[in-house]
Design a protein around this motif. Sequence first.
Motif, PDB file in Angstrom:
ATOM      1  N   LEU A 164      -4.175   5.482 -10.353  1.00 16.93           N
ATOM      2  CA  LEU A 164      -4.234   5.361  -8.907  1.00 16.93           C
ATOM      3  C   LEU A 164      -5.656   5.590  -8.400  1.00 16.93           C
ATOM      4  CD1 LEU A 164      -1.169   7.596  -7.912  1.00 16.93           C
ATOM      5  CD2 LEU A 164      -1.241   5.092  -7.831  1.00 16.93           C
ATOM      6  N   ILE A 203      -2.615   6.387  -1.056  1.00 18.74           N
ATOM      7  CA  ILE A 203      -2.877   5.539  -2.217  1.00 18.74           C
ATOM      8  C   ILE A 203      -3.529   4.236  -1.763  1.00 18.74           C
ATOM      9  CG2 ILE A 203      -1.791   4.233  -4.077  1.00 18.74           C
ATOM     10  CD1 ILE A 203       0.442   6.385  -4.055  1.00 18.74           C
ATOM     11  N   LEU A 206      -3.449   0.755  -7.239  1.00 15.39           N
ATOM     12  CA  LEU A 206      -2.490   1.141  -8.272  1.00 15.39           C
ATOM     13  C   LEU A 206      -2.644   0.256  -9.488  1.00 15.39           C
ATOM     14  CD1 LEU A 206      -0.808   0.647  -5.306  1.00 15.39           C
ATOM     15  CD2 LEU A 206       0.766   2.166  -6.498  1.00 15.39           C
TER      16      LEU A 206
END
Length: 458
Positions: A164, A203, A206
Amino acid sequence: MKYQEALNELATLLGQRISWSKFELESHGQSESYFPLTLPDAVAYPTSAGELSEIVKICAKHAMPVIGWGAGTSLEGHALAHQGGLVVDFRNMAAVLALHPEDMTVTVQPGITREVLNEELRATGLFFPVDPGANASIGGMAATRASGTTAVKYGTMADNVLALEVVLADGRIIHTGSRAPKSAAGYDLTALMVGSEGTLGLITELTLRLQGQPECSGAAVCAFDDIGAAVDTVIETIQYGLPMARIEFIDGPTAAAVNAYSGSDLPECPHLLVEFHGSEAAVAEQAETFGEILKEHGGKGFEWASRAEDRTALWHMRHHAYWAILASRPGARAVVTDLCVPISKLSQAVEETRADIAESGIPGPILGHVGDGNFHAILMIDPEKPEELETAKALSSRMVKRALALGGTVTGEHGVGYGKLDYMAAEHGGGWDVMGDIKKALDPQNILNPGKVVRFPA
Protein backbone atom coordinates in the motif's frame (compact mmCIF):
# COMPACT_ATOMS: atom_id res chain seq x y z
CA MET A 1 -18.73 28.01 9.89
CA LYS A 2 -16.46 26.06 12.26
CA TYR A 3 -13.90 25.07 9.62
CA GLN A 4 -14.13 28.13 7.38
CA GLU A 5 -10.42 28.95 7.58
CA ALA A 6 -9.49 25.40 6.60
CA LEU A 7 -11.99 25.46 3.74
CA ASN A 8 -10.55 28.71 2.44
CA GLU A 9 -7.05 27.19 2.33
CA LEU A 10 -8.37 24.04 0.68
CA ALA A 11 -10.18 26.10 -1.96
CA THR A 12 -6.92 27.87 -2.77
CA LEU A 13 -5.18 24.50 -3.14
CA LEU A 14 -7.90 22.66 -5.08
CA GLY A 15 -9.88 25.28 -6.96
CA GLN A 16 -12.90 23.61 -8.58
CA ARG A 17 -12.03 20.25 -7.07
CA ILE A 18 -13.60 21.12 -3.73
CA SER A 19 -17.32 21.63 -3.33
CA TRP A 20 -19.85 22.51 -0.67
CA SER A 21 -22.87 22.54 -2.95
CA LYS A 22 -26.03 21.02 -1.50
CA PHE A 23 -26.03 18.25 -4.09
CA GLU A 24 -22.43 17.19 -3.38
CA LEU A 25 -22.90 17.30 0.39
CA GLU A 26 -26.10 15.27 0.27
CA SER A 27 -24.70 12.67 -2.14
CA HIS A 28 -21.78 12.16 0.27
CA GLY A 29 -23.95 12.27 3.37
CA GLN A 30 -26.14 9.22 2.90
CA SER A 31 -25.80 5.50 3.39
CA GLU A 32 -27.41 2.47 1.78
CA SER A 33 -28.41 1.37 5.27
CA TYR A 34 -30.66 2.97 7.90
CA PHE A 35 -28.42 5.87 8.98
CA PRO A 36 -29.88 9.38 8.58
CA LEU A 37 -28.53 12.01 6.20
CA THR A 38 -25.23 13.25 7.69
CA LEU A 39 -23.72 16.18 5.82
CA PRO A 40 -19.97 16.90 5.67
CA ASP A 41 -18.72 20.49 5.45
CA ALA A 42 -17.18 19.95 2.01
CA VAL A 43 -16.13 17.32 -0.51
CA ALA A 44 -12.65 17.24 -2.10
CA TYR A 45 -11.48 15.38 -5.20
CA PRO A 46 -7.69 14.87 -5.07
CA THR A 47 -5.71 13.64 -8.07
CA SER A 48 -2.52 12.36 -6.42
CA ALA A 49 -1.01 11.21 -3.15
CA GLY A 50 1.04 14.39 -3.01
CA GLU A 51 -2.06 16.54 -3.30
CA LEU A 52 -3.87 14.48 -0.68
CA SER A 53 -0.88 14.95 1.63
CA GLU A 54 -1.30 18.72 1.35
CA ILE A 55 -5.04 18.40 1.98
CA VAL A 56 -4.45 16.39 5.13
CA LYS A 57 -1.81 18.82 6.38
CA ILE A 58 -4.30 21.69 6.09
CA CYS A 59 -6.96 19.67 7.88
CA ALA A 60 -4.51 18.69 10.62
CA LYS A 61 -3.57 22.34 11.17
CA HIS A 62 -7.22 23.16 11.83
CA ALA A 63 -8.16 19.85 13.52
CA MET A 64 -10.72 19.23 10.78
CA PRO A 65 -11.96 15.63 10.31
CA VAL A 66 -11.06 13.84 7.06
CA ILE A 67 -13.18 10.95 5.81
CA GLY A 68 -12.33 8.80 2.78
CA TRP A 69 -15.04 8.00 0.21
CA GLY A 70 -15.03 5.38 -2.53
CA ALA A 71 -18.17 3.95 -4.09
CA GLY A 72 -20.16 4.73 -0.94
CA THR A 73 -21.58 1.20 -0.63
CA SER A 74 -20.59 0.50 3.01
CA LEU A 75 -23.46 -0.51 5.29
CA GLU A 76 -22.30 0.48 8.79
CA GLY A 77 -21.96 4.22 8.32
CA HIS A 78 -18.21 3.95 7.66
CA ALA A 79 -17.95 6.99 5.36
CA LEU A 80 -20.45 9.33 7.01
CA ALA A 81 -19.09 12.54 8.52
CA HIS A 82 -20.62 12.16 11.96
CA GLN A 83 -18.49 15.02 13.32
CA GLY A 84 -18.53 17.13 10.18
CA GLY A 85 -15.36 17.82 8.24
CA LEU A 86 -14.04 17.02 4.78
CA VAL A 87 -15.02 13.99 2.72
CA VAL A 88 -12.25 12.96 0.30
CA ASP A 89 -13.71 11.34 -2.80
CA PHE A 90 -11.19 9.23 -4.76
CA ARG A 91 -13.05 9.16 -8.08
CA ASN A 92 -10.22 11.09 -9.79
CA MET A 93 -7.67 8.51 -8.60
CA ALA A 94 -8.89 5.43 -10.46
CA ALA A 95 -6.05 4.30 -12.74
CA VAL A 96 -4.16 1.05 -13.23
CA LEU A 97 -0.59 2.15 -12.50
CA ALA A 98 1.43 -0.99 -13.22
CA LEU A 99 0.68 -4.53 -14.32
CA HIS A 100 3.12 -7.40 -13.76
CA PRO A 101 1.46 -10.45 -15.31
CA GLU A 102 4.51 -12.64 -14.79
CA ASP A 103 4.26 -11.96 -11.05
CA MET A 104 0.46 -12.02 -11.11
CA THR A 105 0.23 -8.59 -9.47
CA VAL A 106 -1.25 -5.22 -10.36
CA THR A 107 -0.83 -1.78 -8.79
CA VAL A 108 -3.86 0.51 -8.84
CA GLN A 109 -5.22 3.73 -7.41
CA PRO A 110 -7.97 3.43 -4.79
CA GLY A 111 -10.88 4.82 -6.82
CA ILE A 112 -10.93 2.08 -9.45
CA THR A 113 -13.84 -0.32 -9.02
CA ARG A 114 -13.47 -4.08 -9.10
CA GLU A 115 -15.53 -4.43 -12.29
CA VAL A 116 -13.47 -1.82 -14.15
CA LEU A 117 -10.26 -3.45 -12.94
CA ASN A 118 -11.33 -6.85 -14.22
CA GLU A 119 -12.29 -5.31 -17.57
CA GLU A 120 -8.76 -3.92 -17.77
CA LEU A 121 -7.33 -7.35 -16.94
CA ARG A 122 -9.49 -9.38 -19.32
CA ALA A 123 -6.89 -9.68 -22.10
CA THR A 124 -4.17 -10.84 -19.69
CA GLY A 125 -5.81 -14.10 -18.63
CA LEU A 126 -5.80 -12.84 -15.04
CA PHE A 127 -8.48 -11.46 -12.74
CA PHE A 128 -8.92 -9.96 -9.30
CA PRO A 129 -11.07 -12.44 -7.38
CA VAL A 130 -12.55 -10.59 -4.39
CA ASP A 131 -16.25 -10.03 -5.12
CA PRO A 132 -18.35 -8.31 -2.41
CA GLY A 133 -21.32 -8.10 -4.76
CA ALA A 134 -21.46 -4.35 -5.17
CA ASN A 135 -19.21 -2.71 -7.76
CA ALA A 136 -17.13 -1.33 -4.91
CA SER A 137 -13.95 0.73 -5.20
CA ILE A 138 -10.75 -1.17 -4.48
CA GLY A 139 -9.54 1.33 -1.89
CA GLY A 140 -12.77 1.05 0.06
CA MET A 141 -12.65 -2.74 -0.17
CA ALA A 142 -9.18 -2.71 1.37
CA ALA A 143 -10.13 -0.18 4.03
CA THR A 144 -13.03 -2.38 5.17
CA ARG A 145 -11.22 -5.70 4.67
CA ALA A 146 -14.01 -6.76 2.34
CA SER A 147 -14.66 -10.29 1.15
CA GLY A 148 -17.76 -11.72 -0.52
CA THR A 149 -19.00 -14.54 -2.68
CA THR A 150 -15.57 -15.91 -3.72
CA ALA A 151 -13.83 -15.75 -0.32
CA VAL A 152 -14.29 -19.48 0.25
CA LYS A 153 -11.73 -20.13 -2.53
CA TYR A 154 -9.70 -16.94 -2.99
CA GLY A 155 -9.79 -15.32 0.45
CA THR A 156 -10.59 -11.77 1.53
CA MET A 157 -8.87 -8.44 0.88
CA ALA A 158 -6.52 -9.32 3.74
CA ASP A 159 -5.21 -12.20 1.61
CA ASN A 160 -5.00 -10.27 -1.65
CA VAL A 161 -3.35 -6.92 -0.80
CA LEU A 162 0.44 -7.10 -0.98
CA ALA A 163 1.44 -3.45 -0.59
CA LEU A 164 0.00 0.00 0.00
CA GLU A 165 0.78 3.67 -0.27
CA VAL A 166 -0.89 5.57 2.58
CA VAL A 167 -1.22 9.19 3.66
CA LEU A 168 -1.07 9.48 7.44
CA ALA A 169 -2.81 12.00 9.71
CA ASP A 170 0.16 14.40 9.65
CA GLY A 171 0.44 14.27 5.85
CA ARG A 172 3.34 11.84 5.68
CA ILE A 173 3.25 9.40 2.77
CA ILE A 174 4.37 5.88 3.63
CA HIS A 175 4.74 2.65 1.66
CA THR A 176 3.96 -0.71 3.22
CA GLY A 177 4.76 -4.17 1.91
CA SER A 178 6.16 -5.01 -1.52
CA ARG A 179 5.50 -7.11 -4.62
CA ALA A 180 7.44 -10.00 -3.10
CA PRO A 181 5.33 -13.06 -2.26
CA LYS A 182 6.24 -12.81 1.45
CA SER A 183 8.30 -10.82 3.94
CA ALA A 184 9.65 -11.12 7.48
CA ALA A 185 10.81 -7.50 7.67
CA GLY A 186 9.29 -5.83 10.72
CA TYR A 187 5.69 -5.06 11.61
CA ASP A 188 3.05 -5.86 8.99
CA LEU A 189 1.80 -2.33 8.36
CA THR A 190 -0.13 -3.48 5.31
CA ALA A 191 -2.25 -5.78 7.45
CA LEU A 192 -2.72 -2.97 9.98
CA MET A 193 -4.09 -0.61 7.34
CA VAL A 194 -6.31 -3.19 5.63
CA GLY A 195 -9.51 -3.11 7.66
CA SER A 196 -8.69 0.11 9.53
CA GLU A 197 -11.59 1.87 7.73
CA GLY A 198 -9.66 5.08 7.12
CA THR A 199 -9.03 5.68 10.83
CA LEU A 200 -5.24 5.25 10.59
CA GLY A 201 -4.50 6.57 7.11
CA LEU A 202 -5.92 7.18 3.64
CA ILE A 203 -4.94 4.60 1.03
CA THR A 204 -3.69 6.12 -2.23
CA GLU A 205 -2.19 3.09 -3.99
CA LEU A 206 -2.60 -0.69 -3.74
CA THR A 207 -0.64 -3.64 -5.07
CA LEU A 208 -2.93 -6.64 -5.45
CA ARG A 209 -2.52 -10.36 -5.92
CA LEU A 210 -4.17 -11.68 -9.11
CA GLN A 211 -5.43 -15.12 -10.11
CA GLY A 212 -5.54 -16.94 -13.41
CA GLN A 213 -8.89 -16.97 -15.15
CA PRO A 214 -10.23 -20.53 -14.80
CA GLU A 215 -10.32 -22.75 -17.86
CA CYS A 216 -13.88 -23.71 -17.04
CA SER A 217 -16.57 -22.45 -14.67
CA GLY A 218 -19.81 -24.11 -13.75
CA ALA A 219 -22.60 -22.93 -11.48
CA ALA A 220 -25.69 -24.56 -10.04
CA VAL A 221 -28.71 -23.83 -7.88
CA CYS A 222 -30.56 -26.31 -5.69
CA ALA A 223 -33.49 -26.12 -3.28
CA PHE A 224 -34.11 -27.50 0.21
CA ASP A 225 -37.16 -27.96 2.40
CA ASP A 226 -35.55 -26.28 5.41
CA ILE A 227 -32.63 -24.07 6.38
CA GLY A 228 -30.90 -26.74 8.47
CA ALA A 229 -30.57 -29.16 5.55
CA ALA A 230 -29.10 -26.46 3.30
CA VAL A 231 -26.56 -25.37 5.90
CA ASP A 232 -25.64 -28.96 6.75
CA THR A 233 -24.94 -29.49 3.05
CA VAL A 234 -22.52 -26.56 3.18
CA ILE A 235 -20.78 -27.96 6.25
CA GLU A 236 -20.33 -31.41 4.73
CA THR A 237 -19.13 -29.93 1.43
CA ILE A 238 -16.49 -27.87 3.26
CA GLN A 239 -15.40 -30.81 5.39
CA TYR A 240 -15.19 -33.02 2.31
CA GLY A 241 -12.65 -30.59 0.87
CA LEU A 242 -14.54 -29.87 -2.32
CA PRO A 243 -12.81 -26.80 -3.88
CA MET A 244 -15.78 -24.49 -4.47
CA ALA A 245 -15.30 -21.01 -5.88
CA ARG A 246 -18.59 -19.83 -4.36
CA ILE A 247 -21.27 -21.32 -2.16
CA GLU A 248 -24.12 -18.98 -1.31
CA PHE A 249 -27.29 -19.37 0.73
CA ILE A 250 -30.66 -17.66 0.37
CA ASP A 251 -33.74 -18.40 2.44
CA GLY A 252 -37.38 -18.63 1.30
CA PRO A 253 -38.24 -14.93 1.75
CA THR A 254 -35.14 -13.98 -0.24
CA ALA A 255 -36.12 -16.38 -3.03
CA ALA A 256 -39.57 -14.77 -3.15
CA ALA A 257 -38.04 -11.29 -3.30
CA VAL A 258 -35.61 -12.09 -6.13
CA ASN A 259 -38.41 -13.79 -8.10
CA ALA A 260 -40.44 -10.59 -7.98
CA TYR A 261 -37.43 -8.36 -8.69
CA SER A 262 -35.49 -10.38 -11.29
CA GLY A 263 -38.25 -12.39 -12.94
CA SER A 264 -36.78 -15.70 -11.80
CA ASP A 265 -38.92 -18.68 -10.81
CA LEU A 266 -37.20 -20.17 -7.76
CA PRO A 267 -39.36 -22.17 -5.38
CA GLU A 268 -39.94 -20.04 -2.28
CA CYS A 269 -37.74 -22.13 -0.01
CA PRO A 270 -34.05 -22.16 1.04
CA HIS A 271 -31.51 -22.50 -1.79
CA LEU A 272 -27.79 -22.95 -2.28
CA LEU A 273 -26.02 -21.33 -5.23
CA VAL A 274 -22.61 -22.83 -6.01
CA GLU A 275 -19.80 -22.34 -8.52
CA PHE A 276 -16.74 -24.42 -9.36
CA HIS A 277 -13.57 -23.37 -11.21
CA GLY A 278 -10.96 -25.55 -12.90
CA SER A 279 -10.52 -27.78 -15.94
CA GLU A 280 -13.62 -29.15 -17.65
CA ALA A 281 -13.00 -32.60 -16.16
CA ALA A 282 -12.40 -31.22 -12.66
CA VAL A 283 -15.51 -29.04 -12.72
CA ALA A 284 -17.64 -31.95 -13.91
CA GLU A 285 -16.26 -34.20 -11.18
CA GLN A 286 -16.80 -31.56 -8.48
CA ALA A 287 -20.37 -30.99 -9.62
CA GLU A 288 -21.10 -34.72 -9.51
CA THR A 289 -19.69 -35.02 -5.99
CA PHE A 290 -21.64 -32.01 -4.80
CA GLY A 291 -24.80 -33.46 -6.31
CA GLU A 292 -24.31 -36.63 -4.26
CA ILE A 293 -23.81 -34.63 -1.05
CA LEU A 294 -26.91 -32.51 -1.53
CA LYS A 295 -29.07 -35.58 -2.28
CA GLU A 296 -28.08 -37.00 1.10
CA HIS A 297 -29.50 -33.85 2.70
CA GLY A 298 -32.70 -33.73 0.67
CA GLY A 299 -31.59 -31.21 -1.92
CA LYS A 300 -33.68 -31.08 -5.08
CA GLY A 301 -33.98 -29.30 -8.41
CA PHE A 302 -30.20 -29.38 -8.98
CA GLU A 303 -29.81 -27.25 -12.12
CA TRP A 304 -26.37 -26.97 -13.69
CA ALA A 305 -25.31 -23.88 -15.68
CA SER A 306 -22.10 -24.08 -17.71
CA ARG A 307 -22.92 -21.34 -20.27
CA ALA A 308 -21.46 -17.95 -19.37
CA GLU A 309 -24.78 -16.16 -19.83
CA ASP A 310 -26.56 -18.56 -17.46
CA ARG A 311 -23.91 -18.14 -14.78
CA THR A 312 -24.02 -14.38 -15.20
CA ALA A 313 -27.80 -14.38 -14.76
CA LEU A 314 -27.50 -16.53 -11.62
CA TRP A 315 -24.95 -14.28 -9.92
CA HIS A 316 -26.67 -11.12 -11.12
CA MET A 317 -29.73 -12.36 -9.26
CA ARG A 318 -27.65 -13.01 -6.11
CA HIS A 319 -25.78 -9.70 -6.27
CA HIS A 320 -29.06 -7.79 -6.55
CA ALA A 321 -30.75 -9.67 -3.74
CA TYR A 322 -30.34 -6.74 -1.32
CA TRP A 323 -32.24 -4.43 -3.66
CA ALA A 324 -34.81 -7.14 -4.32
CA ILE A 325 -35.40 -7.51 -0.60
CA LEU A 326 -35.82 -3.75 -0.12
CA ALA A 327 -38.23 -3.63 -3.05
CA SER A 328 -40.38 -6.27 -1.35
CA ARG A 329 -41.30 -3.65 1.25
CA PRO A 330 -41.57 -0.35 -0.65
CA GLY A 331 -40.17 2.63 1.24
CA ALA A 332 -38.31 0.47 3.74
CA ARG A 333 -34.78 1.06 5.02
CA ALA A 334 -32.61 -1.80 6.22
CA VAL A 335 -30.65 -2.65 9.33
CA VAL A 336 -28.20 -5.10 7.76
CA THR A 337 -26.61 -7.57 10.13
CA ASP A 338 -23.40 -9.40 9.26
CA LEU A 339 -22.16 -12.25 11.43
CA CYS A 340 -19.55 -14.97 11.06
CA VAL A 341 -19.26 -18.15 13.11
CA PRO A 342 -17.23 -21.37 12.94
CA ILE A 343 -18.61 -23.69 10.27
CA SER A 344 -19.61 -26.25 12.90
CA LYS A 345 -21.92 -23.67 14.52
CA LEU A 346 -23.38 -22.26 11.30
CA SER A 347 -26.58 -24.31 11.26
CA GLN A 348 -27.38 -23.40 14.87
CA ALA A 349 -26.66 -19.72 14.28
CA VAL A 350 -28.84 -19.48 11.17
CA GLU A 351 -31.77 -21.44 12.57
CA GLU A 352 -31.84 -19.55 15.88
CA THR A 353 -31.56 -16.26 13.99
CA ARG A 354 -34.48 -17.25 11.76
CA ALA A 355 -36.58 -18.01 14.84
CA ASP A 356 -35.60 -14.70 16.44
CA ILE A 357 -36.61 -12.78 13.33
CA ALA A 358 -39.96 -14.57 13.11
CA GLU A 359 -40.72 -13.67 16.72
CA SER A 360 -39.72 -10.00 16.22
CA GLY A 361 -42.45 -9.28 13.68
CA ILE A 362 -39.98 -7.48 11.38
CA PRO A 363 -39.33 -8.88 7.88
CA GLY A 364 -35.76 -10.15 7.79
CA PRO A 365 -34.68 -12.36 4.88
CA ILE A 366 -31.39 -14.21 5.40
CA LEU A 367 -28.65 -14.76 2.83
CA GLY A 368 -24.91 -15.06 2.89
CA HIS A 369 -21.54 -16.43 1.91
CA VAL A 370 -22.01 -19.48 4.07
CA GLY A 371 -18.93 -21.24 2.69
CA ASP A 372 -16.89 -19.22 5.18
CA GLY A 373 -19.46 -19.11 7.99
CA ASN A 374 -20.75 -15.64 7.06
CA PHE A 375 -24.41 -14.70 6.73
CA HIS A 376 -26.58 -11.58 6.66
CA ALA A 377 -30.09 -10.72 7.79
CA ILE A 378 -31.77 -7.78 6.07
CA LEU A 379 -34.06 -6.33 8.75
CA MET A 380 -36.51 -4.10 6.94
CA ILE A 381 -37.99 -1.19 8.85
CA ASP A 382 -40.42 1.61 8.16
CA PRO A 383 -38.35 4.81 8.57
CA GLU A 384 -41.50 6.56 9.82
CA LYS A 385 -41.81 4.12 12.75
CA PRO A 386 -38.96 4.61 15.28
CA GLU A 387 -40.21 1.64 17.27
CA GLU A 388 -39.33 -0.65 14.35
CA LEU A 389 -35.75 0.64 14.32
CA GLU A 390 -35.45 -0.05 18.05
CA THR A 391 -36.85 -3.55 17.58
CA ALA A 392 -34.39 -4.21 14.74
CA LYS A 393 -31.45 -2.95 16.80
CA ALA A 394 -32.46 -5.15 19.72
CA LEU A 395 -32.74 -8.12 17.37
CA SER A 396 -29.33 -7.35 15.88
CA SER A 397 -27.85 -7.14 19.38
CA ARG A 398 -29.16 -10.62 20.23
CA MET A 399 -27.68 -11.95 17.01
CA VAL A 400 -24.30 -10.45 17.86
CA LYS A 401 -24.34 -11.98 21.34
CA ARG A 402 -25.20 -15.34 19.83
CA ALA A 403 -22.31 -15.12 17.35
CA LEU A 404 -19.84 -14.32 20.13
CA ALA A 405 -21.19 -17.13 22.32
CA LEU A 406 -20.64 -19.55 19.43
CA GLY A 407 -17.01 -18.48 19.01
CA GLY A 408 -17.66 -16.08 16.14
CA THR A 409 -17.32 -12.39 15.39
CA VAL A 410 -19.69 -9.41 15.26
CA THR A 411 -18.82 -8.79 11.60
CA GLY A 412 -17.23 -11.10 9.08
CA GLU A 413 -17.25 -8.70 6.19
CA HIS A 414 -19.15 -5.41 6.53
CA GLY A 415 -16.76 -3.94 9.09
CA VAL A 416 -17.39 -1.87 12.21
CA GLY A 417 -17.94 1.69 11.07
CA TYR A 418 -20.31 3.48 13.40
CA GLY A 419 -23.06 0.87 13.48
CA LYS A 420 -21.16 -1.91 15.26
CA LEU A 421 -18.98 0.25 17.49
CA ASP A 422 -20.86 -0.72 20.66
CA TYR A 423 -20.03 -4.40 20.20
CA MET A 424 -16.25 -4.08 19.97
CA ALA A 425 -15.56 -4.28 23.72
CA ALA A 426 -17.55 -7.51 24.00
CA GLU A 427 -15.49 -9.15 21.25
CA HIS A 428 -12.04 -7.76 21.96
CA GLY A 429 -11.96 -6.82 25.65
CA GLY A 430 -8.70 -5.08 26.45
CA GLY A 431 -7.62 -5.53 22.85
CA TRP A 432 -10.04 -2.78 21.88
CA ASP A 433 -8.17 -0.38 24.15
CA VAL A 434 -4.92 -1.36 22.42
CA MET A 435 -6.53 -0.49 19.07
CA GLY A 436 -7.36 2.92 20.55
CA ASP A 437 -3.75 3.35 21.63
CA ILE A 438 -2.56 2.62 18.09
CA LYS A 439 -5.07 5.12 16.74
CA LYS A 440 -3.87 7.82 19.16
CA ALA A 441 -0.23 7.17 18.27
CA LEU A 442 -0.83 7.57 14.55
CA ASP A 443 -3.61 10.18 14.73
CA PRO A 444 -3.24 12.14 17.98
CA GLN A 445 -5.85 14.73 16.97
CA ASN A 446 -8.38 12.05 15.99
CA ILE A 447 -9.07 13.66 12.59
CA LEU A 448 -9.12 10.51 10.42
CA ASN A 449 -12.69 9.18 10.24
CA PRO A 450 -13.35 9.94 13.92
CA GLY A 451 -15.96 7.98 15.83
CA LYS A 452 -15.43 4.75 13.87
CA VAL A 453 -13.88 1.36 14.80
CA VAL A 454 -12.15 2.42 18.04
CA ARG A 455 -12.80 4.29 21.26
CA PHE A 456 -10.36 7.20 21.22
CA PRO A 457 -8.42 7.36 24.52
CA ALA A 458 -9.04 10.40 26.75
